[in-house]
Design a protein around this motif. Structure first.
Motif, PDB file in Angstrom:
ATOM      1  N   THR A  65       0.847  -1.194   0.000  1.00 40.42           N
ATOM      2  CA  THR A  65       0.000   0.000   0.000  1.00 40.42           C
ATOM      3  C   THR A  65       0.884   1.245   0.000  1.00 40.42           C
ATOM      4  OG1 THR A  65      -0.178   0.070   2.415  1.00 40.42           O
ATOM      5  CG2 THR A  65      -1.863  -1.161   1.219  1.00 40.42           C
ATOM      6  N   GLN A  67      -3.947  -4.124   4.870  1.00 39.33           N
ATOM      7  CA  GLN A  67      -2.766  -4.707   5.500  1.00 39.33           C
ATOM      8  C   GLN A  67      -3.145  -5.793   6.501  1.00 39.33           C
ATOM      9  OE1 GLN A  67      -0.570  -1.402   7.177  1.00 39.33           O
ATOM     10  NE2 GLN A  67      -0.620  -0.304   5.229  1.00 39.33           N
ATOM     11  N   ALA A  71       0.406  -8.705   2.375  1.00 36.87           N
ATOM     12  CA  ALA A  71       0.784  -7.379   2.862  1.00 36.87           C
ATOM     13  C   ALA A  71       1.735  -7.456   4.053  1.00 36.87           C
ATOM     14  CB  ALA A  71      -0.460  -6.582   3.251  1.00 36.87           C
ATOM     15  N   HIS A  82       5.191  -0.788   3.562  1.00 32.98           N
ATOM     16  CA  HIS A  82       4.096   0.128   3.250  1.00 32.98           C
ATOM     17  C   HIS A  82       4.530   1.559   3.553  1.00 32.98           C
ATOM     18  CE1 HIS A  82       1.620  -3.416   2.819  1.00 32.98           C
ATOM     19  NE2 HIS A  82       1.965  -3.798   4.033  1.00 32.98           N
ATOM     20  N   ASP A 140      -5.752   1.581   3.691  1.00 32.27           N
ATOM     21  CA  ASP A 140      -4.469   0.887   3.670  1.00 32.27           C
ATOM     22  C   ASP A 140      -4.332  -0.046   4.864  1.00 32.27           C
ATOM     23  OD1 ASP A 140      -4.440   3.144   5.286  1.00 32.27           O
ATOM     24  OD2 ASP A 140      -2.397   3.744   4.743  1.00 32.27           O
ATOM     25  N   ARG A 141      -4.663   0.442   6.047  1.00 23.94           N
ATOM     26  CA  ARG A 141      -4.556  -0.407   7.239  1.00 23.94           C
ATOM     27  C   ARG A 141      -5.527  -1.591   7.156  1.00 23.94           C
ATOM     28  NH1 ARG A 141      -4.432   4.747   9.172  1.00 23.94           N
ATOM     29  NH2 ARG A 141      -6.603   4.663   9.885  1.00 23.94           N
TER      30      ARG A 141
END
Length: 298
Positions: A241, A258, A264, A269, A254-255
């Motif tokens: 990401t 992940q 991920a 990132h 993004d989190r």
């Protein structure tokens, strides 16, 4: 499919700033899709997918950085955008028909060992296609994008944007991209984003896109996206990401990815400086993150 497919005159795209790429075209089952194909033809492909209301011009500063690293960079204009054909009615567009157009494009080029780079609607299409066809992909890089199922609460910023796209009497693409970027776009850059839309009749695809995002659990695309998530939850290939620090629409996505996507784990990132259109604000750091990821694969 509509009986009226519009094609933006080539004159609209003359003397575009920082866009030296030769045009390529492919019929994708009716409409004609334009794409950039830059770099060595025998390089592994980096597929850059844009979103709303942009086109491959969005990636103009990233394409040379990635192609100079030895990658074959392919950046299509989604149907309804850029130099691609534009069905003239909002009702001509659906999530599934966009998936069909993209799938036809990838399969006719027979792309394999793809590194997907996607943002905004490029993520809704690219992530689902990768989840449904994992054998074609090496890695995924997402910047300011997501694969929604309608099971999540959409941010207020998105709801306002959807209403604007459908009902505003004007839809100034160049000004929209300018507003969604940290830096101020030049008049030539705003003209490039306006170029695909010489009149309101060409804007049906751009106006349709926000309303096609699955926003409720019973949306037509919900079940397919839920199935795609089941695949992504088993995705072991690298998943990076590169979100920006200033996007109110995709913040936190993004989190979320992940935590849910195995590939991920352990990836570097990064948070880049920029608004929604991070390709305008941080194109070189974004491109270098892509190159660095691919270098770790080789």
């Amino acid at each position: 499919m509509t009986d009226r497919i519009l094609r933006t005159p080539d004159s609209q795209f003359e003397r575009l700033l920082d866009y030296p790429f030769e045009p390529n075209y492919m019929d994708v089952g009716g409409p004609r899709m334009h794409y950039v194909d830059d770099g060595p033809t025998d390089g592994d492909p980096v597929l850059m997918l844009h979103g709303e209301p942009t086109w491959s011009y969005l990636y103009r500063h990233m394409i040379p950085v990635c192609s100079a690293a030895g990658h074959r960079v392919i950046a299509p204009d989604l149907i309804g955008f850029g130099k691609s054909d534009k069905p003239s009615r909002v009702s001509d567009y659906s999530y599934q028909v966009h998936m069909d157009w993209l799938g036809e494009f990838i399969e006719r080029l027979d792309l394999k060992r793809i590194t997907l780079v996607c943002q905004d609607w490029g993520s809704l299409l690219g992530l689902r296609y990768a989840a449904e066809n994992p054998e074609r992909f090496r890695a995924i890089v997402v910047g300011n994008g997501m694969l929604p199922t309608g099971d999540q609460t959409m941010p207020k910023a998105f709801q306002l944007w959807k209403a604007f796209a459908l009902y505003s009497p004007v839809f100034p693409a160049g000004r929209i991209v300018d507003t969604g970027s940290f830096r101020k776009l030049s008049p030539d850059e705003r003209r490039a984003y306006d170029a695909p839309f010489p009149s309101r009749h060409y804007k049906a695809g751009a106006r349709a896109f926000p309303a096609l995002v699955p926003a409720t659990p019973n949306d037509p695309a919900t079940e397919a996206n839920r199935r795609a998530w089941k695949s992504l939850e088993k995705w072991e290939k690298p998943f990076l990401t590169t979100f920006s620090n200033g996007d109110p629409v995709t913040r936190g996505g993004d989190r979320y990815m992940q935590e849910r996507i195995p590939g991920a784990k352990g990836q570097p990132h990064t948070t880049l400086k920029g608004g929604h259109f991070l390709q305008e604000d941080s194109p070189v750091p974004f491109a270098r993150a892509v190159n660095d990821l691919i270098a770790r694969l080789d």
